[in-house]
Each structure stands twice: as structure tokens, then as C-alpha cells.
Design a protein around this motif. Structure first.
Motif, short mmCIF file in Angstrom:
data_model
loop_
_atom_site.label_atom_id
_atom_site.label_comp_id
_atom_site.label_asym_id
_atom_site.label_seq_id
_atom_site.Cartn_x
_atom_site.Cartn_y
_atom_site.Cartn_z
N MET A 489 2.88 -3.63 -1.75
CA MET A 489 2.47 -4.75 -0.90
C MET A 489 2.67 -4.41 0.56
O MET A 489 3.72 -3.91 0.95
CB MET A 489 3.25 -5.99 -1.27
N GLU A 493 0.80 -8.51 1.08
CA GLU A 493 -0.45 -8.53 0.30
C GLU A 493 -0.51 -7.30 -0.58
O GLU A 493 -0.30 -6.18 -0.11
CB GLU A 493 -1.64 -8.52 1.25
N ALA A 494 -0.83 -7.48 -1.87
CA ALA A 494 -0.90 -6.34 -2.79
C ALA A 494 -2.12 -5.50 -2.45
O ALA A 494 -3.22 -6.02 -2.27
CB ALA A 494 -0.98 -6.83 -4.22
#
Ligand code: GTP
Length: 598
Positions: A489, A493-494
């Protein structure tokens, strides 16, 4: 041609020992090409092959040689791909021959691929003619290498030819030994047609060209043929051989090697190892040993610039025309947009395709983490699935068992590097199976999970052995593994392109290494960026990129305007090669570099 006058042989060698150079010399010596037509290397006909010195596609050449006995022989020289990824193609090429020239570098001696190839050659009952090449080198030790061939491989090398393909020494002697030592093929002209499909490639003028070895019967223009494994029929429109220029012939008889065309549009319709027979008078049984090759390494290819998607599709389709072993299907990624999930025979195959796309088709690409194919057994009798993409991994609660492919690897290296090589294999979950010493060199056999090899195993092996270790492998089947999906991440956010499947035991160190590398690879932004590695929502490693003010033109003191413009252009260029993740820009290089393990 009468069977007694035919000799079919291939050249087996470790990479860079001089196979292509020798092939060119043999062509030149027998008059296949004038000196002017001899470009640097005739058999390696793709640019990339030249640059990397790797033979990708098997090619074959017919030579007419008038021997010391006064008779003229038809010699068919089959060039085989030199890399482990193309092992099946190599095995079919070898099956089409009765003998082989074993080329060993007089300075390097026997290497892992020399061994792997020679054992295959012996399995095909080949008569082997040893050639000790590069005797012109100051470091050449032909006598030592002769002894090594005898001790390590167990071949009689008392008559080995001392040669230099580069300087043209020993070439005539090699041709004489081919005629004298390699047996002529056997075959029955009156039996129904039986020919092996050895290789095929797409030619813009001829369509698909198929390289064949006729076993029994004869094959002619106008004949209706059948591919026994594929079950399709075709009308032959050309029969011939390569010298290496194409020459059409009335027919190919038993024992001969040559090509046919049959108005076939795609190489995917022609499977290496298939048996070609007469449609009206078919052979009773196909030839043994047919195998369908399956891609084993998968990764996503995405255009850096989303507008290039159509161009990427066209380019990939063109490449696929000539390489049926590579597969692709469309893929969408939350972060990278539209791209393709592609399958390859191995890592080197992946690199070749990626390089061709970048170079020949001028595409900027992002390659996601290479992944092997996992077999997953779903819980509650949910059946089985083959997982090609870590992004598709089901929730752990739905998984009963995951299996991963294993390989058996043979590594060959000078003694002094053995310690670090054993450590590398151990770190990659290897199981040592054997260790032998011959002539100051160690040969070590390991079983390893393929997933530990696909990232950077070759690179690491080469660097810790200063290039002296050589490596060869084959797959040995699937085994259960304690595997988990690790997500990366960036700014919470991945980044799906960086997620990978790892062994639970190594997940933490893998995750930590990845975060550390990304910290250096992602430029600072105006805000601070956390980078995390997580397994199923649990963070296992974390780094932070500090915030920074970035004003590239500030250093210019309002001076030279063109310099200022240049800087701005450079920054723009830098932008183009970045991917935006939410508000974070990740440079293209980071994707590949992040995957290399420390
Ligand atoms: P792959 O296609 O990668 O399997 O390599 P190859 O075995 O075909 O080797 P290639 O013929 O490309 O030769 C490798 C390098 O060795 C080239 O730089 C050649 O010029 C050089 N070479 C080949 N034969 C000789 C030789 O007899 N003497 C010397 N000094 N160099 C040679």
C-alpha cells in the motif's frame, strides 16, 4: 537423396561457447554462402538474438559436402535454442537428428547447459562429436577441457577436434568427422508418410513455414497432409530446404530435413512435436514424445501511457503470430488501467518479449510482478482453480490448499563460490539433493519452488559467482505450500501491480525489503507518504517517505531561459513515465526494481 548420403546433426553447447559462429563457418566452408553474404551471424536472424547472443528459434541449413572419400553428402545442420526456457523445442530438434557436435569453449570448459544438453543428446542415442572451440584464445586449455569432457561427461574425447570457429581452424576436420562418425538416418520410402513437425515460424511472404524431419515416405507439393495431434488437414504448396537461402525442391524423402508451407496463417495451428502424415494414406500411429507446451510464468503488461493500449494490443498480436508458446489476455487493473496478462515459458522468454515490445514497437511498458501458476483447492468442495494472477487470489477463508510448482535445478560452479550459492538456494527454500566435485568444480542439485526463482535468481546467481555459475532446470510437479498474498500500500492505497504471493515464512523479510526499496524509488512529494506491506489487512512492514518542497527551476536564478526550459521538459518527461496512484506518482522503474530482492 539416398539415406547413406544423409547426415542430420545439431550443435549443442553452453551459451556463448561459439555454436552460431561455428555454424556460420560450416556454411561458409561448404559454399552455402559467399563471404559477402556472410553477415555477422546468419543463423541468429533476429536483432535481439544477436544482441543477447541467444538463439531463440531453431533454424536449419542444408550443406553439400564433398568428403575425402570423393562422395558428396547432404548435411542437415539443425540449430537449437540455447536456453532452458525452450527445453521442449530443443528436445524435438534433437529427436530429428542422429548426431550432435558438442562444442565446448577451450577456456571455459564444461558448463551446466553443456551437461544438460549432452545428456538429452545421449538420451536420443546420438553419436556425439566433441569439438573444443576457441583454441585461439590465450587462456585456452584444450587438453584440460578434453580431460574434463571425459571425466565429467564420460565421453571418449580422444579424437575431439581442436578448433577455432572464429579463426577458421579445424573446420574441415569437423566436416570429416560428421560424415565418418554420425550414422545415416533410417527410413522406409514405401511406408505411409510420417514426418515430425520440428519448428514453425511466420514469414510475411510465405505465411507459416514449417520445419520437418521426414521419418518414412515422402512429402510433395500438392499433397494433402494431416497433423495427427491437431487433427487438421492442409494442402502443401511448397517443399524445400534452406541453404540458408530458401530453395524449393520437388520432394523431401525419408531421413531428410526441410520445410513445407501449406497456406497456414498462424503458428498456433502448428504444434511442435506433432506428426505429419498423408491425409489419404495415414500412418497407423503418431510419433512418440508429443507434448503441449504451457506457459509457466505470468505477468501483466500495461502501457505507461493509457493511450497506447491499442498499439500494445496490435504489437502483442503480431509477436504472438510468431510465437505460439506465449499467451495473452486482456486484464484491467485498478491502478494501471487496461493491459494484458501474458504467459511465458520462463523468465528469459518474458524478458525477450518485453524487450521486443519496447524496442521494436517503441512502447513504454509497466511489467507487474511475475507470478507462477498456483493450483488452489477451494474449501467446502468448491473445486479447483488455477491462479495466474495474485490479484485474483480468493479470500483465505475460501482456500483449502494451495499448491505451487517446483523445479529441480542443477548449478555448476567453481568451488570458491559454492558457499554463497548454497546460501542463496537455502534462502529460497531450496532442498539440496546432491553435491559432487569434478575437476575443481562443484555440481549441486537442488529442488526449489519456481516462485523463488522467477524474480531475480539468475541475476543473484551470476553476481555472487562473478558470472561463473551456470544453471539449468526442469519442472518436477506441484507441492503444497504455506502461501499468502502480500499487498503493498502506497499512501494507504493498495497497488495491485505490486501484490505478490509469498511463502508465509519469508513474507516479513520480503515485505520489509520491498518497502525499503520503494522508499528510495518513489520521489518525495509535497506530503508524507506511508508505504506498507500487508497480509490480509495486517501490516507486516512500514516505511515513510518524508515530505519535500519541489521547485526544479528555483536553482536557475532566473538566468538562462533555455536551461530553464530544458529542466521543465525533463520534468515533463519524468512525469510521462510515472503512474499516478491517487495523489502519488510512482516511476516506471520502481515496479521492476522493487521486485528485486536484496
Ligand atoms: P548462443 O547463441 O548464445 O548459444 O551462443 P553461441 O554458442 O552461438 O555463441 P556465438 O557463436 O554467438 O559466440 C559467442 C562469442 O564467442 C562471440 O563473441 C564469438 O565471436 C566468440 N567466438 C566464437 N568462436 C570463437 C573462437 O573460436 N575463438 C574466439 N576467440 N572467439 C569465438
Amino acid at each position: 537423396t539416398e539415406l547413406s548420403k544423409i547426415r542430420n546433426f545439431s550443435i549443442i553447447a553452453h551459451i556463448d561457447h561459439g555454436k552460431s559462429t561455428l555454424a556460420d563457418r560450416l556454411i561458409q566452408e561448404t559454399g552455402g554462402l559467399t563471404a559477402r553474404e556472410m553477415t555477422s551471424q546468419v543463423l541468429d536472424n533476429m536483432d535481439i538474438e544477436k544482441e543477447r547472443g541467444i538463439t531463440i528459434k531453431a533454424q536449419t541449413v542444408r550443406l553439400d559436402y564433398t568428403a575425402d572419400d570423393g562422395l558428396t553428402y547432404e548435411l542437415n545442420l539443425m540449430d537449437t535454442p540455447g536456453h532452458v526456457d525452450f527445453a521442449y523445442e530443443v528436445s524435438r530438434s534433437l529427436a530429428a537428428c542422429e548426431g550432435a557436435l558438442l562444442v565446448v569453449d577451450a577456456a571455459q570448459g564444461v558448463e551446466a547447459q553443456t551437461l544438460a544438453n549432452v545428456y538429452q543428446s545421449i538420451e536420443h542415442d546420438h553419436e556425439i562429436v566433441p569439438v573444443i572451440n576457441k583454441i585461439d584464445l590465450p587462456a585456452a586449455e584444450p587438453e584440460r577441457v578434453r580431460k574434463e569432457i571425459e571425466d565429467v561427461i564420460g565421453l571418449d574425447a580422444s579424437e575431439a577436434v581442436f578448433a577455432s570457429a572464429k579463426a577458421g581452424i579445424g573446420i574441415k576436420e569437423i566436416l570429416e568427422q560428421i560424415v565418418k562418425k554420425i550414422p545415416p538416418p533410417k527410413g522406409d520410402r514405401d511406408a505411409p508418410l510420417k514426418a515430425m513437425l520440428v519448428d514453425s515460424w511466420y514469414d510475411p511472404y510465405l505465411g507459416v513455414v514449417i520445419l520437418i524431419r521426414v521419418i518414412d515416405g515422402a512429402i510433395k507439393k500438392g499433397q494433402q497432409i494431416k497433423f495427427m495431434q491437431a487433427g487438421t488437414t492442409h494442402l502443401i504448396d511448397r517443399v524445400g530446404c534452406m541453404r540458408p537461402k530458401i530453395e524449393q525442391l520437388p520432394e523431401l524423402g525419408p531421413g531428410e530435413i526441410g520445410f513445407i508451407t501449406a497456406q497456414i496463417k498462424e503458428v498456433a495451428q502448428t504444434r511442435v512435436g506433432d506428426t505429419i502424415t498423408d491425409a489419404k494414406r495415414p500412418a497407423a500411429e503418431p510419433l512418440p514424445g508429443f507434448k503441449e507446451v504451457q506457459p509457466v510464468v505470468f505477468c501483466g503488461l500495461f502501457p505507461t501511457d493509457a493511450n497506447d493500449f491499442e498499439k500494445l494490443r496490435e504489437s502483442i498480436s503480431k509477436l504472438r503470430l510468431n510465437d505460439a508458446s506465449f499467451s495473452f489476455e486482456m486484464e484491467t487493473s485498478a491502478a494501471l488501467g487496461f493491459g494484458f496478462r501474458c504467459g511465458f515459458l520462463g523468465l528469459l522468454h518474458l524478458e525477450i518479449i518485453q524487450e521486443r515490445l519496447t524496442r521494436e514497437y517503441d512502447l513504454d511498458l509497466i511489467t507487474t510482478a511475475p507470478s507462477v501458476v498456483y493450483q488452489i483447492q477451494l474449501a467446502h468442495n468448491g473445486g479447483e482453480m488455477a491462479l495466474h494472477n495474485p490479484a485474483d487470489m480468493p479470500d483465505p477463508s475460501r482456500i483449502a490448499m494451495i499448491e505451487e510448482p517446483w523445479i529441480e535445478a542443477v548449478i555448476y560452479c567453481p568451488d570458491e563460490y559454492l558457499g554463497s550459492i548454497l546460501k542463496l538456494c537455502q534462502d529460497r527454500r531450496g532442498i539440496q539433493k546432491g553435491l559432487t566435485y569434478v575437476a575443481g568444480r562443484a555440481q549441486v542439485t537442488y529442488e526449489l519452488p519456481l516462485n523463488e526463482v522467477v524474480f531475480d535468481f539468475y541475476d543473484r546467481l551470476k553476481s555472487i559467482s562473478r558470472g561463473y555459475a551456470s544453471f539449468d532446470y526442469h519442472q518436477i510437479g506441484y507441492r503444497e505450500g504455506d502461501l499468502v498474498k502480500m499487498s503493498i500500500m502506497v499512501n494507504s492505497e493498495a497497488v495491485d501491480a505490486l501484490s505478490m504471493i509469498v511463502h508465509r515464512g519469508t513474507a516479513e523479510s520480503r515485505g520489509r525489503g520491498m518497502c525499503e526499496r520503494l522508499k528510495d524509488l518513489i520521489p518525495r512529494h509535497l506530503f508524507k507518504i506511508p508505504i506498507q506491506a500487508a497480509i490480509g489487512g495486517k501490516v507486516i512492514a512500514r516505511e515513510t517517505i518524508a515530505a519535500m518542497r519541489k521547485d526544479v527551476t528555483a536553482k536557475c536564478y532566473g538566468g538562462d531561459i533555455s536551461r530553464k526550459k530544458k529542466l521543465l521538459d525533463k520534468q515533463k518527461e519524468g512525469k510521462k513515465r510515472m503512474r499516478e496512484y491517487g495523489s502519488v506518482s510512482i516511476p516506471q522503474e520502481a515496479f521492476i526494481a522493487a521486485l528485486r530482492m536484496g
